[in-house]
Design a protein around this motif. Structure first.
Motif, PDB file in Angstrom:
ATOM      1  N   ASN A  35       0.796  -1.443  -0.210  1.00 62.16           N
ATOM      2  CA  ASN A  35      -0.322  -0.043   0.131  1.00 62.16           C
ATOM      3  C   ASN A  35       0.730   0.943  -0.260  1.00 62.16           C
ATOM      4  O   ASN A  35       0.177   2.284   0.385  1.00 62.16           O
ATOM      5  CB  ASN A  35      -0.964  -0.381   1.618  1.00 62.16           C
ATOM      6  CG  ASN A  35      -1.223  -0.644   1.069  1.00 62.16           C
ATOM      7  OD1 ASN A  35      -2.665  -0.947   0.495  1.00 62.16           O
ATOM      8  ND2 ASN A  35      -1.345  -1.709   2.021  1.00 62.16           N
ATOM      9  N   TYR A  36       1.760   1.446  -0.034  1.00 59.86           N
ATOM     10  CA  TYR A  36       2.703   1.936  -0.215  1.00 59.86           C
ATOM     11  C   TYR A  36       2.477   3.654  -0.839  1.00 59.86           C
ATOM     12  O   TYR A  36       2.920   4.854  -0.717  1.00 59.86           O
ATOM     13  CB  TYR A  36       4.057   2.014  -0.630  1.00 59.86           C
ATOM     14  CG  TYR A  36       5.726   2.839  -0.122  1.00 59.86           C
ATOM     15  CD1 TYR A  36       5.839   2.897   1.299  1.00 59.86           C
ATOM     16  CD2 TYR A  36       6.217   3.895  -0.867  1.00 59.86           C
ATOM     17  CE1 TYR A  36       6.737   3.656   1.857  1.00 59.86           C
ATOM     18  CE2 TYR A  36       7.023   4.542  -0.295  1.00 59.86           C
ATOM     19  CZ  TYR A  36       7.644   4.519   1.021  1.00 59.86           C
ATOM     20  OH  TYR A  36       8.816   5.577   1.428  1.00 59.86           O
ATOM     21  N   ASN A  37       2.615   3.067  -2.392  1.00 55.05           N
ATOM     22  CA  ASN A  37       2.135   4.393  -3.319  1.00 55.05           C
ATOM     23  C   ASN A  37       0.753   5.193  -2.707  1.00 55.05           C
ATOM     24  O   ASN A  37       0.916   6.522  -3.121  1.00 55.05           O
ATOM     25  CB  ASN A  37       1.724   3.857  -4.423  1.00 55.05           C
ATOM     26  CG  ASN A  37       3.134   3.088  -5.352  1.00 55.05           C
ATOM     27  OD1 ASN A  37       4.068   3.501  -4.933  1.00 55.05           O
ATOM     28  ND2 ASN A  37       2.657   2.223  -5.895  1.00 55.05           N
ATOM     29  N   ASN A  38       0.059   4.743  -1.437  1.00 56.19           N
ATOM     30  CA  ASN A  38      -1.192   5.603  -0.982  1.00 56.19           C
ATOM     31  C   ASN A  38      -0.730   6.403   0.015  1.00 56.19           C
ATOM     32  O   ASN A  38      -2.105   6.606   0.484  1.00 56.19           O
ATOM     33  CB  ASN A  38      -2.096   4.303  -0.598  1.00 56.19           C
ATOM     34  CG  ASN A  38      -3.097   3.380  -1.604  1.00 56.19           C
ATOM     35  OD1 ASN A  38      -3.073   3.987  -3.456  1.00 56.19           O
ATOM     36  ND2 ASN A  38      -3.387   2.492  -1.905  1.00 56.19           N
ATOM     37  N   LEU A  39      -0.011   5.957   0.645  1.00 55.14           N
ATOM     38  CA  LEU A  39       0.985   6.435   1.340  1.00 55.14           C
ATOM     39  C   LEU A  39       1.312   8.159   1.529  1.00 55.14           C
ATOM     40  O   LEU A  39       2.504   8.158   0.540  1.00 55.14           O
ATOM     41  CB  LEU A  39       1.744   5.474   2.043  1.00 55.14           C
ATOM     42  CG  LEU A  39       1.539   4.891   2.746  1.00 55.14           C
ATOM     43  CD1 LEU A  39       2.457   3.709   3.197  1.00 55.14           C
ATOM     44  CD2 LEU A  39      -0.147   4.543   3.579  1.00 55.14           C
ATOM     45  N   ASN A  40       1.067   8.888   1.938  1.00 48.78           N
ATOM     46  CA  ASN A  40       1.725  10.236   1.960  1.00 48.78           C
ATOM     47  C   ASN A  40       3.475  10.405   2.802  1.00 48.78           C
ATOM     48  O   ASN A  40       3.511   9.840   3.222  1.00 48.78           O
ATOM     49  CB  ASN A  40       0.974  11.271   2.320  1.00 48.78           C
ATOM     50  CG  ASN A  40       0.042  11.327   3.532  1.00 48.78           C
ATOM     51  OD1 ASN A  40       0.745  10.932   4.562  1.00 48.78           O
ATOM     52  ND2 ASN A  40      -1.253  11.748   4.541  1.00 48.78           N
TER      53      ASN A  40
ATOM     54  N   ASP B  70       1.914   9.873   6.345  1.00 52.63           N
ATOM     55  CA  ASP B  70       2.070   8.512   6.972  1.00 52.63           C
ATOM     56  C   ASP B  70       3.625   7.472   6.340  1.00 52.63           C
ATOM     57  O   ASP B  70       3.880   6.260   7.403  1.00 52.63           O
ATOM     58  CB  ASP B  70       1.068   7.340   5.055  1.00 52.63           C
ATOM     59  CG  ASP B  70      -0.211   8.441   5.778  1.00 52.63           C
ATOM     60  OD1 ASP B  70      -0.235   8.589   6.554  1.00 52.63           O
ATOM     61  OD2 ASP B  70      -0.583   8.534   4.521  1.00 52.63           O
ATOM     62  N   LYS B  71       4.088   7.608   5.402  1.00 54.61           N
ATOM     63  CA  LYS B  71       5.409   6.489   5.464  1.00 54.61           C
ATOM     64  C   LYS B  71       6.354   7.189   7.443  1.00 54.61           C
ATOM     65  O   LYS B  71       6.728   6.628   7.059  1.00 54.61           O
ATOM     66  CB  LYS B  71       6.386   7.823   4.181  1.00 54.61           C
ATOM     67  CG  LYS B  71       5.521   7.247   3.262  1.00 54.61           C
ATOM     68  CD  LYS B  71       6.369   7.777   1.476  1.00 54.61           C
ATOM     69  CE  LYS B  71       5.392   7.480   0.514  1.00 54.61           C
ATOM     70  NZ  LYS B  71       6.363   8.062  -0.444  1.00 54.61           N
TER      71      LYS B  71
ATOM     72  N   LYS C  78      -5.288   3.072   6.257  1.00 49.51           N
ATOM     73  CA  LYS C  78      -5.021   3.108   4.785  1.00 49.51           C
ATOM     74  C   LYS C  78      -4.070   1.733   4.017  1.00 49.51           C
ATOM     75  O   LYS C  78      -3.357   1.819   2.806  1.00 49.51           O
ATOM     76  CB  LYS C  78      -4.044   4.335   4.752  1.00 49.51           C
ATOM     77  CG  LYS C  78      -4.405   5.442   4.105  1.00 49.51           C
ATOM     78  CD  LYS C  78      -3.182   6.891   4.061  1.00 49.51           C
ATOM     79  CE  LYS C  78      -3.596   8.499   3.807  1.00 49.51           C
ATOM     80  NZ  LYS C  78      -3.066   9.164   3.258  1.00 49.51           N
ATOM     81  N   ILE C  79      -3.566   1.469   4.663  1.00 50.00           N
ATOM     82  CA  ILE C  79      -2.437   0.229   4.941  1.00 50.00           C
ATOM     83  C   ILE C  79      -3.859  -1.095   4.908  1.00 50.00           C
ATOM     84  O   ILE C  79      -3.459  -2.444   4.602  1.00 50.00           O
ATOM     85  CB  ILE C  79      -1.956  -0.348   5.160  1.00 50.00           C
ATOM     86  CG1 ILE C  79      -2.230  -0.344   6.756  1.00 50.00           C
ATOM     87  CG2 ILE C  79      -0.773   0.942   5.032  1.00 50.00           C
ATOM     88  CD1 ILE C  79      -0.558  -0.088   8.067  1.00 50.00           C
TER      89      ILE C  79
ATOM     90  N   GLN D 270       9.280  -0.626  -3.419  1.00 53.93           N
ATOM     91  CA  GLN D 270       8.993   0.341  -2.878  1.00 53.93           C
ATOM     92  C   GLN D 270       9.062   1.192  -4.256  1.00 53.93           C
ATOM     93  O   GLN D 270       8.608   2.142  -4.433  1.00 53.93           O
ATOM     94  CB  GLN D 270       9.235   1.441  -1.736  1.00 53.93           C
ATOM     95  CG  GLN D 270       8.486   0.716  -0.812  1.00 53.93           C
ATOM     96  CD  GLN D 270       8.909   1.481   0.728  1.00 53.93           C
ATOM     97  OE1 GLN D 270      10.409   2.112   0.944  1.00 53.93           O
ATOM     98  NE2 GLN D 270       8.859   0.565   1.748  1.00 53.93           N
TER      99      GLN D 270
END
Length: 257
Positions: free
Chosen positions: A10-15, A18-19, A57-58, A208
């Motif tokens: 779900n990494y591409n959905n994180l800002n 979030d990271k 989100k994840i 990633q």
């Protein structure tokens, strides 16, 4: 599934926030597993609502499910390291690898490989280099010619000027955290070259930054003679075979451009 793998998917959905939360959770698993949301928020300096939104989100239902994931991972790891039953552990690991492969959409990747001018394979270690040769052999069997780079990254630097946006690079790694390889992948992506990676299923930078990624599980067993733990890569060999057989089916299905 491990927390790192869930984050990767779900990494591409994180800002950016979030990271940062993800990094804190991964680096402080024991604290998170044994603490309330309020305590984790205080320790991390992130708000409770931010951590809860991150969990959603994840793909988790909330902080309580995050607890469950961490507890299950700890239990699985403990069983593996104690060598309770390495046969059962290997079987469980193989089933996970197969099911994860089945749940991954690969048509776009297969199409890229079929239409690539050149296929390059780069491996980051000795065991991975052996697997790179297996992948090269498999691709050859189905009519796809590929080139395996030696493990020395200097060779890749010398040759990389010849790699273009019409090519694809397949990276095989265990940890996925080699900074020099991550930098190399990012440089290729800047010129439009597609990158696919095989990595173990934990949070890692190579997965990633890659355009496409497949995860494999590694079975860890204690070698009592030397009192150390070693990783066994049968699942990587299995994943490479599954990937190639799937590509072979795709090539005759009439889906390619």
């Amino acid at each position: 599934m491990e927390l790192e793998s869930i984050i990767n998917e779900n990494y591409n959905n994180l800002n950016t926030t979030d990271k940062e939360i993800a990094e804190f959770l991964v680096q402080n698993k024991t604290l998170v597993k044994n603490s309330s949301l309020e305590k984790v928020a205080k320790a991390s300096l992130f708000s409770q609502s931010s951590i809860f939104r991150f969990c959603k989100k994840i793909g988790l239902s909330g902080f309580s499910q995050l607890h469950y994931v961490l507890q299950e991972t700890e239990s699985s790891t403990a069983s593996t390291l104690k060598n309770i039953d390495f046969l059962s552990q290997t079987l469980k690991s193989m089933i996970w690898t197969v099911n994860n492969f089945k749940g991954t959409k690969l048509d776009e990747l297969y199409n890229v490989i079929i239409n690539a001018q050149q296929i390059y394979i780069y491996a980051t270690g000795w065991e991975q280099q052996i697997m790179a040769q297996q992948l090269q052999r498999n691709l050859y069997l189905i009519g796809q010619v590929s080139f395996v780079f030696p493990t020395a990254r200097e060779e890749m630097n010398v040759t990389k000027a010849n790699i273009t946006s019409d090519d694809i690079i397949i990276v095989i790694s265990y940890s996925g955290m080699n900074n020099s390889v991550v930098e190399m992948v990012e440089q290729f992506k800047l010129r439009g070259t597609k990158v696919m990676s095989f990595t173990s299923f934990h949070q890692n930078k190579i997965a990633q930054v890659s355009d496409y990624n497949l995860y494999y599980d590694v079975v860890i067993k204690t070698i009592f003679k030397y009192n150390r733990s070693e990783g066994f890569f049968s699942n990587l060999a299995l994943l490479i075979d599954l990937f190639t057989m799937g590509l072979s089916n795709y090539m005759v299905s009439g889906k390619e451009d």
